[in-house]
Write an enzyme that holds these catalytic residues in place. Sequence first.
Site, PDB file in Angstrom:
ATOM      1  N   PHE A  78     106.679  61.103  12.133  1.00  0.00           N
ATOM      2  CA  PHE A  78     106.528  60.582  10.784  1.00  0.00           C
ATOM      3  C   PHE A  78     107.886  60.599  10.088  1.00  0.00           C
ATOM      4  O   PHE A  78     108.671  61.527  10.290  1.00  0.00           O
ATOM      5  CB  PHE A  78     105.517  61.434  10.011  1.00  0.00           C
ATOM      6  CG  PHE A  78     105.132  60.844   8.683  1.00  0.00           C
ATOM      7  CD1 PHE A  78     104.245  59.782   8.621  1.00  0.00           C
ATOM      8  CD2 PHE A  78     105.660  61.339   7.508  1.00  0.00           C
ATOM      9  CE1 PHE A  78     103.892  59.217   7.408  1.00  0.00           C
ATOM     10  CE2 PHE A  78     105.317  60.790   6.286  1.00  0.00           C
ATOM     11  CZ  PHE A  78     104.429  59.719   6.233  1.00  0.00           C
ATOM     12  N   ASP A 137     104.045  70.007  13.659  1.00  0.00           N
ATOM     13  CA  ASP A 137     103.483  69.390  12.458  1.00  0.00           C
ATOM     14  C   ASP A 137     102.012  69.090  12.757  1.00  0.00           C
ATOM     15  O   ASP A 137     101.704  68.203  13.558  1.00  0.00           O
ATOM     16  CB  ASP A 137     104.256  68.106  12.127  1.00  0.00           C
ATOM     17  CG  ASP A 137     103.716  67.392  10.898  1.00  0.00           C
ATOM     18  OD1 ASP A 137     102.550  67.632  10.526  1.00  0.00           O
ATOM     19  OD2 ASP A 137     104.444  66.574  10.321  1.00  0.00           O
ATOM     20  N   TYR A 191      95.484  67.469   2.593  1.00  0.00           N
ATOM     21  CA  TYR A 191      94.735  66.339   2.029  1.00  0.00           C
ATOM     22  C   TYR A 191      94.170  65.377   3.062  1.00  0.00           C
ATOM     23  O   TYR A 191      93.460  64.441   2.700  1.00  0.00           O
ATOM     24  CB  TYR A 191      95.611  65.550   1.050  1.00  0.00           C
ATOM     25  CG  TYR A 191      96.986  65.183   1.535  1.00  0.00           C
ATOM     26  CD1 TYR A 191      97.192  64.089   2.368  1.00  0.00           C
ATOM     27  CD2 TYR A 191      98.088  65.933   1.151  1.00  0.00           C
ATOM     28  CE1 TYR A 191      98.460  63.759   2.813  1.00  0.00           C
ATOM     29  CE2 TYR A 191      99.360  65.611   1.586  1.00  0.00           C
ATOM     30  CZ  TYR A 191      99.540  64.525   2.414  1.00  0.00           C
ATOM     31  OH  TYR A 191     100.800  64.198   2.851  1.00  0.00           O
ATOM     32  N   LYS A 192      94.422  65.585   4.336  1.00  0.00           N
ATOM     33  CA  LYS A 192      93.859  64.694   5.352  1.00  0.00           C
ATOM     34  C   LYS A 192      92.507  65.243   5.829  1.00  0.00           C
ATOM     35  O   LYS A 192      91.529  65.194   5.104  1.00  0.00           O
ATOM     36  CB  LYS A 192      94.852  64.509   6.497  1.00  0.00           C
ATOM     37  CG  LYS A 192      96.173  63.837   6.073  1.00  0.00           C
ATOM     38  CD  LYS A 192      97.089  63.627   7.257  1.00  0.00           C
ATOM     39  CE  LYS A 192      98.471  63.108   6.846  1.00  0.00           C
ATOM     40  NZ  LYS A 192      98.421  61.764   6.236  1.00  0.00           N
ATOM     41  N   ARG A 246      94.458  51.360  11.743  1.00  0.00           N
ATOM     42  CA  ARG A 246      94.065  52.728  12.084  1.00  0.00           C
ATOM     43  C   ARG A 246      92.659  53.024  11.542  1.00  0.00           C
ATOM     44  O   ARG A 246      92.361  52.757  10.381  1.00  0.00           O
ATOM     45  CB  ARG A 246      95.035  53.735  11.483  1.00  0.00           C
ATOM     46  CG  ARG A 246      96.469  53.601  11.933  1.00  0.00           C
ATOM     47  CD  ARG A 246      97.287  54.831  11.549  1.00  0.00           C
ATOM     48  NE  ARG A 246      97.013  55.257  10.174  1.00  0.00           N
ATOM     49  CZ  ARG A 246      97.379  56.444   9.676  1.00  0.00           C
ATOM     50  NH1 ARG A 246      98.006  57.315  10.439  1.00  0.00           N
ATOM     51  NH2 ARG A 246      97.102  56.759   8.417  1.00  0.00           N
TER      52      ARG A 246
END
Length: 419
Positions: free
Chosen positions: A133, A205, A230-231, A379
């Site tokens: 990322f 990560d 938050y995912k 996605r």
Amino acid sequence: MTTTLPATATLHEQAARLDADDTLADLRARFVLPPDVVYLDGNSLGPLPAAVPAALDAVVRRQWATGLIGSWNAAGWWEAPLRVGDAVGRLIGAAQGQTIAGDSTSVQLFTALDAAAALRPDRPLLVTDPGHFPTDRYLADAVARRRDLEVLHVRPEDLPDLLAADGERVAVVSYSPVDYRTGELYDMRTLTRAAHDAGALALWDLCHAAGALPLDVDGLGVDLAVGCGYKFLSGGPGAPAFLYVARRHHTRLETPLPGWTGHTDPFALADSYTPAPGIARARIGTPPILSLLALEAALTAFDGVDLARLRTKSLSLTGFFLRCAGELLTPLGFTPVTPAEPGRRGSQVTLRHAHARGLAVALAEVGVIADMRAPDLLRFGVNALYTSHQDMLAAATRLRDLTEKADYDPSPPTQGPVT
């Protein structure tokens, strides 16, 4: 889920049978989901857990409004970063006292990268994934400049060879177990062992893994790890992130941002910094209590959940969606890029199509929330706590219909999120 389906069963029959046999289906009630919406973007922002509104109401109306500053002690605000950290730790396989929550993912990652480099001061290389990322790559470069290191970009499959050839010069390797674009799952055990065999540290990560699949950071010997709230953890937009540091490193852990709350005696307001014992030294500033306690409430959605069973359902969902894609979407020019092998995929399916952005926008308009990554990846994130096989079929069917009718803008605006 081990349901055996007849080879001749239609996709609708398969979805109905799989959902009927789903022993985790009741967990969907732990979330507030809009009616008639198929939500497949929980790998970017998890939906609202049902426990959060009441918890936040209590924090705002009682702890803050009535308790005022006394709530730092009476309501346990001061201990929240460690308490919530331990709650996350239980989901990633960390024993108590090694995980802390409270700052952004970027801050936690910078802290982890810099601290790892400090633990290997005589090694000049920081190795990371060229497909990481962007923030991970930006911060690796920033830490390298600060520490006078060189950054090497090495794909996960090539890392063992690099370490075998030049491992004595590597300070830390920084990777994610799940490719955020394709959903491909990498072997944390093999890569962590390769790093350790070379005397390097392994930093992971876990943003696309925590809460989505079983993890065992202690058992794998992971040195440091970070992840967002938050995912898959559904802590809310911008929810605090977490930092894990293995206990064996605590006494030598030097953080680059020595804030007052990480001091061994923070209220002494001393002139010089003396780090607190253990993971508490990774505290930096005053914690964001409202968002931190929202995350704590959100994590109760995992209460009593066996992550191995959750993983089994996730693989069933993604495997079923790949079957749907093969039957409904491949003939229309969609190409799955997520590995078909169960052991090589995380909790999402990614399809390649030239008009990915336009299709993502159009899907949202017909009640399917997914997302895309430029230039051509669609996605579909799967959270097995609330997603059903019929959700996956609805997404594939509506995507087929939009494509067949060309009912989408092939060139929508490119700024901002697609949903």
